[in-house]
Write a protein that holds these residues in place. Structure first.
Motif, PDB file in Angstrom:
ATOM      1  N   VAL A  51       0.834  -1.202   0.000  1.00 56.52           N
ATOM      2  CA  VAL A  51       0.000   0.000   0.000  1.00 56.52           C
ATOM      3  C   VAL A  51       0.870   1.254   0.000  1.00 56.52           C
ATOM      4  CG1 VAL A  51      -1.700   1.328   1.323  1.00 56.52           C
ATOM      5  CG2 VAL A  51      -2.004  -1.134   1.002  1.00 56.52           C
ATOM      6  N   GLN A  54       2.171   1.887  -3.448  1.00 53.42           N
ATOM      7  CA  GLN A  54       1.140   2.353  -4.382  1.00 53.42           C
ATOM      8  C   GLN A  54       0.672   3.770  -4.095  1.00 53.42           C
ATOM      9  OE1 GLN A  54      -0.069   0.774  -7.148  1.00 53.42           O
ATOM     10  NE2 GLN A  54       1.511  -0.737  -6.768  1.00 53.42           N
ATOM     11  N   THR A  55       0.733   4.207  -2.841  1.00 48.42           N
ATOM     12  CA  THR A  55       0.134   5.499  -2.482  1.00 48.42           C
ATOM     13  C   THR A  55       1.141   6.576  -2.096  1.00 48.42           C
ATOM     14  OG1 THR A  55      -0.178   4.821  -0.171  1.00 48.42           O
ATOM     15  CG2 THR A  55      -2.006   4.383  -1.699  1.00 48.42           C
ATOM     16  N   SER A  56       2.426   6.266  -2.075  1.00 47.17           N
ATOM     17  CA  SER A  56       3.402   7.252  -1.608  1.00 47.17           C
ATOM     18  C   SER A  56       3.629   8.389  -2.593  1.00 47.17           C
ATOM     19  CB  SER A  56       4.733   6.577  -1.277  1.00 47.17           C
ATOM     20  OG  SER A  56       5.275   5.991  -2.431  1.00 47.17           O
ATOM     21  N   PRO A  58       1.479  10.565  -5.221  1.00 47.92           N
ATOM     22  CA  PRO A  58       0.100  10.733  -5.682  1.00 47.92           C
ATOM     23  C   PRO A  58      -0.061  10.883  -7.198  1.00 47.92           C
ATOM     24  CG  PRO A  58       0.845  12.700  -4.545  1.00 47.92           C
ATOM     25  CD  PRO A  58       1.919  11.670  -4.390  1.00 47.92           C
ATOM     26  N   VAL A  73      -3.054   8.575  -7.888  1.00 43.99           N
ATOM     27  CA  VAL A  73      -3.504   7.650  -6.844  1.00 43.99           C
ATOM     28  C   VAL A  73      -4.001   8.466  -5.670  1.00 43.99           C
ATOM     29  CG1 VAL A  73      -2.825   5.767  -5.308  1.00 43.99           C
ATOM     30  CG2 VAL A  73      -1.761   5.985  -7.568  1.00 43.99           C
ATOM     31  N   HIS A  74      -5.165   8.083  -5.161  1.00 46.07           N
ATOM     32  CA  HIS A  74      -5.637   8.763  -3.956  1.00 46.07           C
ATOM     33  C   HIS A  74      -6.213   7.740  -2.992  1.00 46.07           C
ATOM     34  CE1 HIS A  74      -9.875   9.329  -2.985  1.00 46.07           C
ATOM     35  NE2 HIS A  74     -10.208   9.721  -4.172  1.00 46.07           N
ATOM     36  N   LYS A  75      -5.845   7.925  -1.710  1.00 52.60           N
ATOM     37  CA  LYS A  75      -6.312   7.020  -0.661  1.00 52.60           C
ATOM     38  C   LYS A  75      -7.799   7.234  -0.434  1.00 52.60           C
ATOM     39  CE  LYS A  75      -1.951   6.825   1.821  1.00 52.60           C
ATOM     40  NZ  LYS A  75      -1.271   7.065   3.103  1.00 52.60           N
ATOM     41  N   TYR A  86      -7.206  -1.241   3.887  1.00 55.68           N
ATOM     42  CA  TYR A  86      -6.757  -0.144   3.040  1.00 55.68           C
ATOM     43  C   TYR A  86      -7.621  -0.049   1.793  1.00 55.68           C
ATOM     44  CZ  TYR A  86      -2.499  -0.764   5.785  1.00 55.68           C
ATOM     45  OH  TYR A  86      -1.602  -0.883   6.808  1.00 55.68           O
ATOM     46  N   PHE A  88      -7.593   2.426  -2.044  1.00 58.99           N
ATOM     47  CA  PHE A  88      -7.116   3.551  -2.840  1.00 58.99           C
ATOM     48  C   PHE A  88      -7.661   3.423  -4.258  1.00 58.99           C
ATOM     49  CE2 PHE A  88      -3.748   0.350  -2.825  1.00 58.99           C
ATOM     50  CZ  PHE A  88      -3.428   0.200  -4.157  1.00 58.99           C
ATOM     51  N   THR A  90      -6.975   4.416  -8.304  1.00 60.50           N
ATOM     52  CA  THR A  90      -5.951   4.745  -9.284  1.00 60.50           C
ATOM     53  C   THR A  90      -6.629   5.192 -10.569  1.00 60.50           C
ATOM     54  OG1 THR A  90      -4.554   3.015  -8.329  1.00 60.50           O
ATOM     55  CG2 THR A  90      -3.923   3.874 -10.492  1.00 60.50           C
TER      56      THR A  90
END
Length: 136
Positions: A51, A54-56, A58, A73-75, A86, A88, A90
């Motif tokens: 996670v 993938q999310t670090s 944006p 990408v947004h949580k 989790y 998110f 994409t």
């Protein structure tokens, strides 16, 4: 459904076993369900690394062949409470248009369920998928 086998998502994340199934809803909507198992400690750590990877960042650009694709990408809010839930979304923007995928993952004990697909399908089916974890 595929047979269980070692599965590696990236150079940093590996789950002991994985099985998956894909579902199609019409021509433009798909949903994939993955079940992973490992020790609770290893599974939780691998999920956090996946996670985070993938999310670090944006927004970034990747290439598909030689075609640049902008990825955002947004949580999202996790579907259930707990440290190992989790979600998110994409968004991929390229010359052929925009595609949106949602990923939701929930771990219970030594089993992880992950749904990836059209956001509405993931939202509609995640609770049923998580409910299955109680019976595993």
């Amino acid at each position: 459904m595929a047979a269980a086998r070692p599965h590696k998502h990236s150079d940093e994340v590996q789950f002991a076993t994985e099985t998956s199934a894909g579902f199609a809803f019409g021509t433009d909507s798909e949903l994939a369900e993955e079940l992973h198992s490992d020790t609770p400690t290893e599974l939780a750590a691998a999920l956090r690394r996946l996670v985070h990877a993938q999310t670090s960042c944006p927004t970034y650009t990747m290439t598909s062949g030689s075609t640049p694709v902008t990825v955002t990408v947004h949580k999202d809010a996790a579907p259930t409470s707990g440290p190992d839930a989790y979600a998110f979304t994409t968004t991929l923007n390229g010359p052929r248009g925009t595609s949106v995928l949602k990923t939701t993952a929930v771990r219970r004990g030594n089993v992880l369920v992950m749904l990836v697909g059209a956001p509405a399908l993931v939202d509609r089916h995640i609770e049923a998928a998580v409910a299955k974890l109680s019976s595993v």
